[in-house]
Design an enzyme around this catalytic site. Structure first.
Site, short mmCIF file in Angstrom:
data_model
loop_
_atom_site.label_atom_id
_atom_site.label_comp_id
_atom_site.label_asym_id
_atom_site.label_seq_id
_atom_site.Cartn_x
_atom_site.Cartn_y
_atom_site.Cartn_z
N THR A 119 4.34 2.45 5.54
CA THR A 119 2.94 2.01 5.50
C THR A 119 2.16 2.87 6.50
OG1 THR A 119 1.42 0.16 5.87
CG2 THR A 119 3.43 0.11 7.13
N ASP A 123 -0.38 2.22 8.33
CA ASP A 123 -0.98 1.55 9.49
C ASP A 123 -0.09 1.51 10.73
OD1 ASP A 123 -2.99 0.97 7.74
OD2 ASP A 123 -2.44 -1.13 7.47
N ARG A 168 -6.28 -2.82 9.96
CA ARG A 168 -7.06 -4.02 10.31
C ARG A 168 -6.45 -4.82 11.45
NH1 ARG A 168 -7.94 -6.87 4.92
NH2 ARG A 168 -8.08 -4.73 4.22
N GLY A 185 0.84 -1.20 0.00
CA GLY A 185 0.00 0.00 0.00
C GLY A 185 0.87 1.25 0.00
N ASP A 225 5.02 -5.09 5.97
CA ASP A 225 5.41 -6.46 6.30
C ASP A 225 5.52 -7.38 5.08
OD1 ASP A 225 5.89 -6.62 8.98
OD2 ASP A 225 3.76 -6.74 9.51
N ARG A 275 0.74 -4.85 -5.96
CA ARG A 275 0.69 -6.07 -5.16
C ARG A 275 0.92 -7.23 -6.13
NH1 ARG A 275 -0.98 -4.22 0.12
NH2 ARG A 275 -2.41 -2.47 -0.08
N ASP A 293 1.98 -0.82 11.32
CA ASP A 293 1.82 -2.20 11.80
C ASP A 293 3.06 -3.06 11.58
OD1 ASP A 293 1.72 -2.31 9.07
OD2 ASP A 293 -0.04 -3.59 8.95
P1 ATP Z 1 0.82 -2.50 3.50
O1 ATP Z 1 0.94 -2.95 4.94
O2 ATP Z 1 0.79 -1.04 3.36
O3 ATP Z 1 -0.28 -3.19 2.76
P2 ATP Z 1 2.76 -4.42 2.58
O4 ATP Z 1 4.14 -4.31 2.10
O5 ATP Z 1 2.52 -5.26 3.80
O6 ATP Z 1 2.21 -2.95 2.77
P3 ATP Z 1 1.50 -6.43 0.91
O7 ATP Z 1 0.52 -6.29 -0.20
O8 ATP Z 1 1.18 -7.33 2.02
O9 ATP Z 1 1.82 -4.92 1.41
O10 ATP Z 1 2.90 -6.93 0.30
C1 ATP Z 1 3.50 -6.24 -0.79
C2 ATP Z 1 4.06 -7.25 -1.73
O11 ATP Z 1 5.09 -8.01 -1.08
C3 ATP Z 1 3.08 -8.32 -2.24
O12 ATP Z 1 2.30 -7.85 -3.31
C4 ATP Z 1 4.02 -9.42 -2.66
O13 ATP Z 1 4.57 -9.11 -3.92
C5 ATP Z 1 5.12 -9.32 -1.62
N1 ATP Z 1 4.89 -10.32 -0.57
C6 ATP Z 1 3.92 -10.28 0.37
N2 ATP Z 1 3.97 -11.39 1.15
C7 ATP Z 1 5.00 -12.15 0.70
C8 ATP Z 1 5.57 -13.41 1.07
N3 ATP Z 1 5.08 -14.12 2.07
N4 ATP Z 1 6.64 -13.85 0.36
C9 ATP Z 1 7.15 -13.13 -0.65
N5 ATP Z 1 6.65 -11.95 -1.07
C10 ATP Z 1 5.60 -11.45 -0.42
#
Ligand code: ATP
Length: 319
Positions: free
Chosen positions: A126, A128, A172, A12, A104, A73, A130
């Site tokens: 991010t 959140d 969330r 995000g 994360d 994503r 989090d």
């Molecule tokens: P936000 O908390 O703002 O949503 P985020 O980085 O946690 O940010 P995610 O959509 O969960 O957002 O993860 C971003 C990208 O990281 C995913 O689209 C995917 O490409 C990669 N990713 C997420 N989880 C994994 C995983 N377990 N292993 C490898 N790559 C991952």
């Protein structure tokens, strides 16, 4: 020695990602590195959307919301074959290190690439807040200010009509946005994972406020916990308060980053580059107890979100 460094933004989007990008690129150039950006997060990495940039690329972006290199994503990053492919593409481009700005999920992607032999550094970005390995993520401060701005406006109209406003905010699995906003706004109620709903207590309080002819009541609710329309109906039936719902949604992601987020981004970006210059890698940047530091990425992805000590009690005490 690291010579070429690439940077991407993922997950995000969050205000301050551009300021972090600026910091990474300028710090890298300062240390004599060749700097590259990757568009659309891991999607651009998979597609080789990788471009060398100079200082001009970072002009006039420190105050811009969103991320100029965009985010995406990419679920297939969870597959080992995709991770291997990404590592190979970085090797083909002779990129020595990858800096990822995100939450994360982004860290999990970086950790997977690290296992494939890629030198990585993560920066927490991010709204959140989090990310378990740090007390502060880039974007949280701005999102909180945006929520407060919206709540201030809603208070005006709630007060004019003697209403209760049920306001849904993001976060969330982490109630920081709801709890900090409740504290900053002197809200009558907050409902989030760390501060669950106690119906009797809340309804009693609202009934008392109604009996005292209070002009309005503000309740902050984290997303995905309740159907807030149903909850509003329940509150209205139980307390007699005309209750309206507002979902702030993606509004919370936008806007020019706060000074705090810009400075945090400057710190994290420079620290990420310095780590690589010093021969490190496989870490994420973090702010812990007022210090800027790094945490091994394997540990970071396992760390649970830190509940802010005393925050819940403080909210209850001041309500
Ligand atoms: P936000 O908390 O703002 O949503 P985020 O980085 O946690 O940010 P995610 O959509 O969960 O957002 O993860 C971003 C990208 O990281 C995913 O689209 C995917 O490409 C990669 N990713 C997420 N989880 C994994 C995983 N377990 N292993 C490898 N790559 C991952």
């Amino acid at each position: 020695m690291v010579k070429r460094i690439a940077v991407l933004t993922s997950g995000g989007d969050a205000p301050g990602m551009n300021a972090a990008l600026r910091s990474v690129i300028r710090a890298g150039l300062y240390h004599g590195k060749e700097m590259y950006v990757i568009y659309d997060g891991y999607r651009g990495l998979l597609e080789g959307d990788i471009h060398q940039v100079n200082k001009d690329f970072t002009s006039d972006i420190i105050n811009r919301g969103g991320t100029i290199i965009r985010s995406a994503r990419v679920p297939e990053m969870k597959e080992e074959a995709t991770q291997k492919k990404c590592a190979q593409i970085l090797a083909d481009y002779e990129i020595d290190a990858l800096i990822g700005i995100g939450g994360d999920g982004t860290y999990r992607g970086l950790a997977a690439l690290h296992k494939q032999g890629v030198k990585v550094v993560g920066i927490p970005g991010t709204i959140d807040n989090d990310v378990g390995s740090t007390e502060e993520t880039i974007g949280f401060s701005t999102a909180l200010n945006t929520i407060c701005d919206c709540v201030d406006k809603l208070k005006d109209t709630s007060g004019s009509h003697q209403r209760c406003s049920l306001i849904e905010v993001m976060g969330r699995d982490c109630g920081d946005l709801a709890m900090y906003a409740a504290l900053a706004e002197g809200a009558e109620g907050v409902i989030c994972v760390e501060h669950p709903l106690h119906e009797d207590k809340l309804f009693r309080k609202l009934r008392k406020m109604k009996a005292m002819n209070k002009s309005h009541a503000i309740i902050l609710v984290s997303e995905n916990l309740y159907d807030i329309k149903e909850l509003a109906k329940k509150i209205e039936d139980a307390t007699g308060f005309d209750t309206r719902t507002e979902v702030l949604g993606r509004l919370q992601r936008g806007g020019s980053p706060s000074a705090h987020d810009r400075i945090l981004a400057a710190r994290y970006g420079a620290l990420a580059v310095q780590t690589l210059v010093d021969g490190g890698g496989g870490v994420v940047t973090a702010s812990i107890g007022g210090e800027y530091t790094t945490v091994p990425i394997e540990e970071a992805v396992e760390m649970k979100h830190r509940h802010k000590h005393g925050l819940r009690d403080l909210i209850d005490m001041l309500q």
